[in-house]
Structure formats: structure tokens, C-alpha cells
Motif scaffolding. Structure first.
Motif, PDB file in Angstrom:
ATOM      1  N   UNK A 128      21.331  17.895  39.168  1.00 53.87           N
ATOM      2  CA  UNK A 128      20.934  18.309  37.532  1.00 53.87           C
ATOM      3  C   UNK A 128      20.640  19.393  37.520  1.00 53.87           C
ATOM      4  N   UNK A 129      19.288  20.198  38.416  1.00 55.80           N
ATOM      5  CA  UNK A 129      18.973  21.225  38.476  1.00 55.80           C
ATOM      6  C   UNK A 129      20.509  22.493  38.415  1.00 55.80           C
ATOM      7  N   UNK A 130      21.196  21.910  40.066  1.00 51.85           N
ATOM      8  CA  UNK A 130      22.364  22.819  40.187  1.00 51.85           C
ATOM      9  C   UNK A 130      23.205  22.837  38.950  1.00 51.85           C
ATOM     10  N   UNK A 131      23.472  22.387  37.871  1.00 50.72           N
ATOM     11  CA  UNK A 131      23.620  21.825  36.902  1.00 50.72           C
ATOM     12  C   UNK A 131      23.891  23.394  36.027  1.00 50.72           C
ATOM     13  N   UNK A 132      22.846  23.576  35.584  1.00 56.02           N
ATOM     14  CA  UNK A 132      22.661  24.776  35.130  1.00 56.02           C
ATOM     15  C   UNK A 132      23.118  26.112  35.452  1.00 56.02           C
ATOM     16  N   UNK A 133      23.976  26.491  37.087  1.00 58.04           N
ATOM     17  CA  UNK A 133      24.378  27.655  37.828  1.00 58.04           C
ATOM     18  C   UNK A 133      25.720  26.678  37.543  1.00 58.04           C
ATOM     19  N   UNK A 134      26.307  26.218  37.557  1.00 59.01           N
ATOM     20  CA  UNK A 134      27.916  25.413  37.295  1.00 59.01           C
ATOM     21  C   UNK A 134      27.658  25.083  35.778  1.00 59.01           C
ATOM     22  N   UNK A 135      27.372  24.740  34.908  1.00 58.23           N
ATOM     23  CA  UNK A 135      27.678  24.864  33.711  1.00 58.23           C
ATOM     24  C   UNK A 135      28.211  26.253  33.018  1.00 58.23           C
ATOM     25  N   UNK A 136      26.855  27.310  33.333  1.00 56.75           N
ATOM     26  CA  UNK A 136      27.179  27.959  33.052  1.00 56.75           C
ATOM     27  C   UNK A 136      28.377  29.108  33.874  1.00 56.75           C
ATOM     28  N   UNK A 164      17.099  14.201  44.891  1.00 55.77           N
ATOM     29  CA  UNK A 164      18.686  14.350  44.962  1.00 55.77           C
ATOM     30  C   UNK A 164      19.434  14.270  43.953  1.00 55.77           C
ATOM     31  N   UNK A 165      18.814  13.515  42.623  1.00 53.48           N
ATOM     32  CA  UNK A 165      19.228  13.573  41.292  1.00 53.48           C
ATOM     33  C   UNK A 165      19.067  14.852  40.671  1.00 53.48           C
ATOM     34  N   UNK A 166      17.788  15.569  40.621  1.00 53.05           N
ATOM     35  CA  UNK A 166      16.918  15.888  40.267  1.00 53.05           C
ATOM     36  C   UNK A 166      17.459  17.408  40.491  1.00 53.05           C
ATOM     37  N   UNK A 167      18.039  17.646  41.327  1.00 47.19           N
ATOM     38  CA  UNK A 167      17.960  19.113  42.502  1.00 47.19           C
ATOM     39  C   UNK A 167      19.411  19.159  42.223  1.00 47.19           C
ATOM     40  N   UNK A 171      31.528  14.925  54.231  1.00 47.69           N
ATOM     41  CA  UNK A 171      31.832  15.878  52.686  1.00 47.69           C
ATOM     42  C   UNK A 171      32.975  16.650  53.514  1.00 47.69           C
ATOM     43  N   UNK A 172      33.517  17.018  54.421  1.00 51.73           N
ATOM     44  CA  UNK A 172      34.696  17.771  55.178  1.00 51.73           C
ATOM     45  C   UNK A 172      36.243  17.376  54.844  1.00 51.73           C
ATOM     46  N   UNK A 182      30.112  25.386  44.446  1.00 55.27           N
ATOM     47  CA  UNK A 182      30.056  24.094  45.111  1.00 55.27           C
ATOM     48  C   UNK A 182      29.389  23.768  46.371  1.00 55.27           C
ATOM     49  N   UNK A 183      29.109  24.696  47.106  1.00 50.79           N
ATOM     50  CA  UNK A 183      28.031  25.034  48.038  1.00 50.79           C
ATOM     51  C   UNK A 183      26.285  24.273  47.619  1.00 50.79           C
ATOM     52  N   UNK A 184      26.278  25.096  47.073  1.00 51.63           N
ATOM     53  CA  UNK A 184      25.466  25.196  46.096  1.00 51.63           C
ATOM     54  C   UNK A 184      24.599  23.614  45.597  1.00 51.63           C
ATOM     55  N   UNK A 185      25.758  22.848  45.901  1.00 54.60           N
ATOM     56  CA  UNK A 185      25.635  20.942  45.161  1.00 54.60           C
ATOM     57  C   UNK A 185      26.098  20.088  46.372  1.00 54.60           C
ATOM     58  N   UNK A 186      26.973  20.561  47.642  1.00 51.59           N
ATOM     59  CA  UNK A 186      26.706  20.405  49.062  1.00 51.59           C
ATOM     60  C   UNK A 186      25.118  20.623  49.332  1.00 51.59           C
ATOM     61  N   UNK A 187      25.231  21.468  49.186  1.00 48.41           N
ATOM     62  CA  UNK A 187      23.225  21.517  49.693  1.00 48.41           C
ATOM     63  C   UNK A 187      22.013  21.105  49.397  1.00 48.41           C
ATOM     64  N   UNK A 188      22.437  20.301  48.309  1.00 49.61           N
ATOM     65  CA  UNK A 188      21.401  19.089  47.445  1.00 49.61           C
ATOM     66  C   UNK A 188      20.671  18.750  48.292  1.00 49.61           C
ATOM     67  N   UNK A 189      21.834  17.477  49.085  1.00 47.99           N
ATOM     68  CA  UNK A 189      21.488  16.315  49.813  1.00 47.99           C
ATOM     69  C   UNK A 189      20.171  17.357  51.189  1.00 47.99           C
ATOM     70  N   UNK A 190      20.425  18.063  51.477  1.00 46.13           N
ATOM     71  CA  UNK A 190      20.201  18.379  52.345  1.00 46.13           C
ATOM     72  C   UNK A 190      18.442  19.297  51.745  1.00 46.13           C
ATOM     73  N   UNK A 191      18.301  19.653  51.104  1.00 44.33           N
ATOM     74  CA  UNK A 191      17.034  20.263  50.226  1.00 44.33           C
ATOM     75  C   UNK A 191      16.320  19.475  50.037  1.00 44.33           C
TER      76      UNK A 191
END
Length: 449
Positions: free
Chosen positions: A31-39, A26-29, A331-332, A282-291
Motif C-alpha cells: 500500500x505504501x508503494x501505491x503512493x508512487x503507483x497512483x502518482x 508486505x501488505x503495508x509496503x 514472478x517470471x 513495477x519493480x518497486x512492487x516486486x521488491x515488496x515481498x523481499x523488503x
């Protein structure tokens, strides 16, 4: 316990094992999403809403281009996890070698297709002319880095298949830091705008690929494939392809459905495109625990199927169900009541913020079904029931195509039908996924050769 930094998931408490595996993932994912977030944050706040829309307009197409790489990586991971569960070290080495051969060839082909097809594909989607050139630049540069992405994902998938979810995290942390620094340097100092954030991401991904690969060769004996196990073995490549292709096609079908929805979104103008882009991040971040939970369940299931223990797989599914229920309810609250503040992180435009906040309130009501897609699909993939992945992809297309046009054509719904389509698609796909698991066909799919 295996060799090197790996561990066995066929013994012990399913909940503790999954938690131990999921947290580093989860932590890794994240941070991986931070690629898109930061962009998105950098271009949205330092370049403008149109630049944010340009980056977002490429999302579905990039997902389509990278779908084969992601799918083959997952297939290789399933094969290796089953060999590991069955305690077949020779086959693990052969699986690693042949899986990486397959992954490299597939990724190269798709990367070339993405580079030369960027502008025609974007025009086909009716991308607004004002953002078309920036979108094409972002897509071309991203596709040029596909081999780096494939290499990292391939190594990471194999490490996770061996029970090591921590190592990919460490290299993702480093690459994320590199990405943030380069984003700010290229955009604010060099004024390279969209090209800058794309280049920063590719460089960071290359760093993570080199680091993870070097670590694997140094620390995990299975990666030091002996000469006798390096030969091309069609049966192993076929096994990886057999499990990876349906997952890849699932990703491709999902991306096609998203491309269709993106075309609908584009028809409402730049503000809706920008709002949908922010919401997507945002949804990409929310999906990270699921992924992350899903990745843990895939490895857990693969190892236990390899060991012939289906009852432990069922216990793991129950843990996943309860985890998804709790997280989706938690998350709601922020999504329903603090939407404007969340969207405001990405962009300053008041109209974009208002649209994005209402869209977030709509989609967050369906998070439970989104989570169960990951849980059920991951168990099925780990068991070798990869064909369901194609069914999953078909459901995504049926949902997005079947809901989008009718809903957006209703005057009182209009553009809000875009966000409602996303939620209803999750609902449809989640229900079908749970039904497939309950049918129990996955029990007979996992055959280790």
C-alpha cells in the motif's frame, strides 16, 4: 512477550514467526508503494507521458535525499530490537527518545538541501528540458514533506523492532486511501497536474505519521518515555548513528548509482525515461515481498542476537533463501509473457509500452539475486554488521557505472543496456551479499551495550 502490542521472536518456529511478521509488513509496503503507483498512473493517463517522465526523473534524487532518514530509522530499529531481545526496558525508552532526536535533525537538514538543490541537481543530470520544470516541482514538494516521512518511518521501525508489524499497516492503509482520493481530486478536478500528485502524497504521509505516533503513545508503554530517559545520551545516539549511518550511506550510494543510470537513461529521450519510470514502479512492487521479509529478518535477527542465539539466526536465513527462490520463479511468468499489459497500466503510448515490456523481460530474469540482497543484508544489519551496508552500496555503484556505459555503447544492445545493467548489478550485489553472510563475521558483531 514484552509490553503492549509487541511479541518475542526469540522462541518458536522461525518460519512461522517470520511469516506472521512478514504478511502484515508486505501488505503495508504494497500500500505504501501505491503512493508512487497512483502518482504515476494518474499523471501518466490523465496528464501525459511527459508528466510521467517528470515524476520518474526525480526518483533517484528523491531516494538520495531521503536515504539518511531511511538509514537512521533502520539503525534506531536495530538498536531497539537488540535492547528488547536483551530485556532492557530502560534502554528501550532511551533508544526511542535519542533515536527520534537524531532522526529529526538529519531529516530536516536533508529536506532543506533537497528543496534548494532540486533544479541544479536535475540540470546536472541532463533532464530533458520539456520535463524539467515539472520534475523540479515534484521534487521540491516531496522534500518539503520529509519530516512527515521520517516521523512515520521512525515510529514504524521501532514498532517493528518490538515485533509489531501490523500497526504500521493500518495507518498505511488509511493514508493510501487519502492519497488516492486527493490524487484524483487535485489532478482531475483541480487540474494541478504534477504539483497535485506531489501535494497529495505529502498530505497522506503526514496523516500516517500523526496516526502512527498517536497510537504508539497510547498503546505501547515504551513510547511514553519517562522524564529520566528523555535526556540526550551521546552514547545511544552514537550507537544509533553507528548502525544507521552505514545503512544510510548504502542507500545514498545506491541512489548515486541510480542517478548515474538515470543520466544514461535521459540520454535516450522522453520515451525511454517514461518506460523506465513505469518499469521502476513495477519493480518497486516486486521488491515488496523481499523488503518485507528483510524487515522481518532484521527484527528477528536483532532480537536473537540480543538473546545470544545465533543458531536461530541461521535458521531464519534458510527460510529467507527458500522464500526468495520460490517467489522469484513465480514472478517470471507474468513478467515474461504479459509485459505489455502490465506496462499499459501506467501509460497509453505504444512506444513506451513496447520499450517497457522488453525491459521487464530482461530485469525479471535476475529477481532471485535481488531477493538475496535483501535476505543477506537484513540478517547482517540485524546482527550489527552494518558496515557491510557500505560494501553493498559500493557494489551497486560498481555495477551500474561499470556495466551501463560499455553495454549501451554496443550497437546491438544500445538502450537495452540500461535494463541489462540493472539485472547484472543485482546479480553482482546478491552474490557478494551471500558471500559476506557465509563468512560468518556477523556472529561477533552484535554487542548490546
Amino acid at each position: 512477550m514484552g509490553k503492549g502490542n509487541v511479541f518475542n521472536m526469540t522462541e518458536g518456529s522461525p518460519a512461522k514467526l517470520l511469516l506472521k511478521f512478514t504478511i502484515p509488513m508486505l501488505i503495508g509496503n504494497l500500500f505504501q508503494q501505491l503512493y508512487n503507483m497512483v502518482d504515476s498512473i494518474v499523471v501518466g493517463r490523465f496528464v501525459g507521458a511527459n508528466a510521467l517522465a517528470a515524476v520518474g526523473a526525480t526518483g533517484s534524487l528523491n531516494f538520495f535525499i531521503f536515504a539518511m532518514s531511511f538509514g537512521i530509522s533502520a539503525g534506531v530499529g536495530v538498536v531497539v530490537s537488540q535492547y528488547f531481545g536483551a530485556d532492557k526496558p530502560e534502554m528501550i525508552e532511551r533508544g526511542i527518545a535519542n533515536g527520534m532526536y537524531l532522526l529529526g535533525i538529519v531529516s530536516l537538514i536533508m529536506g532543506v538541501f533537497g528543496i534548494f538543490g532540486a533544479r541544479p541537481l536535475l540540470r546536472m543530470l541532463d533532464t530533458p528540458e520539456v520535463i524539467l520544470e515539472d520534475a523540479a516541482i515534484y521534487m521540491i514538494v516531496s522534500c518539503a514533506g520529509i519530516l512527515a516521512v521520517a516521523a512515520y518511518n521512525g515510529v514504524a521501525a521501532i514498532l517493528r523492532a518490538l515485533g509489531d508489524s501490523r500497526t504500521p499497516l493500518y495507518f498505511m492503509l488509511v493514508s493510501c486511501f487519502i492519497n488516492i482520493v486527493l490524487d484524483l481530486l487535485f489532478v482531475i478536478v483541480f487540474d494541478w497536474a504534477v504539483f497535485g500528485v506531489a501535494l497529495a502524497t505529502v498530505i497522506a504521509q503526514l496523516a500516517s505519521a500523526i496516526g502512527a505516533g498517536a497510537y504508539a503513545l497510547w498503546k505501547v508503554p515504551y513510547f511514553r518515555v519517562r522524564k529520566k530517559n528523555r535526556a540526550v545520551r551521546p552514547e545511544i545516539i552514537g550507537h544509533c548513528f553507528q548502525l544507521g549511518l552505514p545503512i544510510a550511506l548504502q542507500n545514498a550510494l545506491i541512489s548515486i548509482s541510480c542517478i548515474f543510470l538515470q543520466k544514461v537513461v535521459n540520454g535516450f529521450g522522453e520515451s525511454v525515461v517514461a518506460a523506465n519510470t513505469a518499469l521502476g514502479r513495477i519493480e518497486q512492487i516486486v521488491q515488496q515481498p523481499f523488503g518485507s521479509l528483510g524487515a522481518a529478518l532484521t527484527t528477528y535477527t536483532g532480537q536473537n542476537i540480543g538473546a545470544g542465539n545465533t543458531e536461530r539466526v541461521k535458521q531464519g536465513y534458510k527460510v529467507g533463501f527458500i522464500s526468495v527462490l520460490i517467489f522469484s520463479l513465480v514472478m517470471l511468468i507474468p513478467c515474461q509473457f504479459f509485459g505489455e499489459q502490465i506496462i499499459g497500466i501506467f501509460v497509453k503510448d505504444a512506444e513506451v509500452i513496447a520499450i517497457g515490456a522488453k525491459g521487464l523481460a530482461i530485469t525479471s530474469a535476475f529477481y532471485f539475486f535481488l531477493g538475496m540482497i535483501y535476505v543477506a543484508r537484513s540478517v547482517l544489519n540485524g546482527a550489527g554488521d552494518a558496515f557491510y551496508s557500505m560494501i553493498n552500496g559500493v557494489m551497486e555503484i560498481v555495477g551500474r557505472v561499470g556495466f551501463a556505459i560499455p553495454l549501451t555503447m554496443i550497437p546491438v544492445i544500445g538502450m537495452w543496456g540500461v535494463f541489462l545493467t540493472t539485472g547484472l548489478t543485482w546479480c553482482l550485489t546478491g552474490i557478494v551479499s551471500m558471500i559476506r553472510y557465509r563468512q560468518g563475521k556477523w556472529i561477533y558483531k552484535g554487542v548490546v551495550k
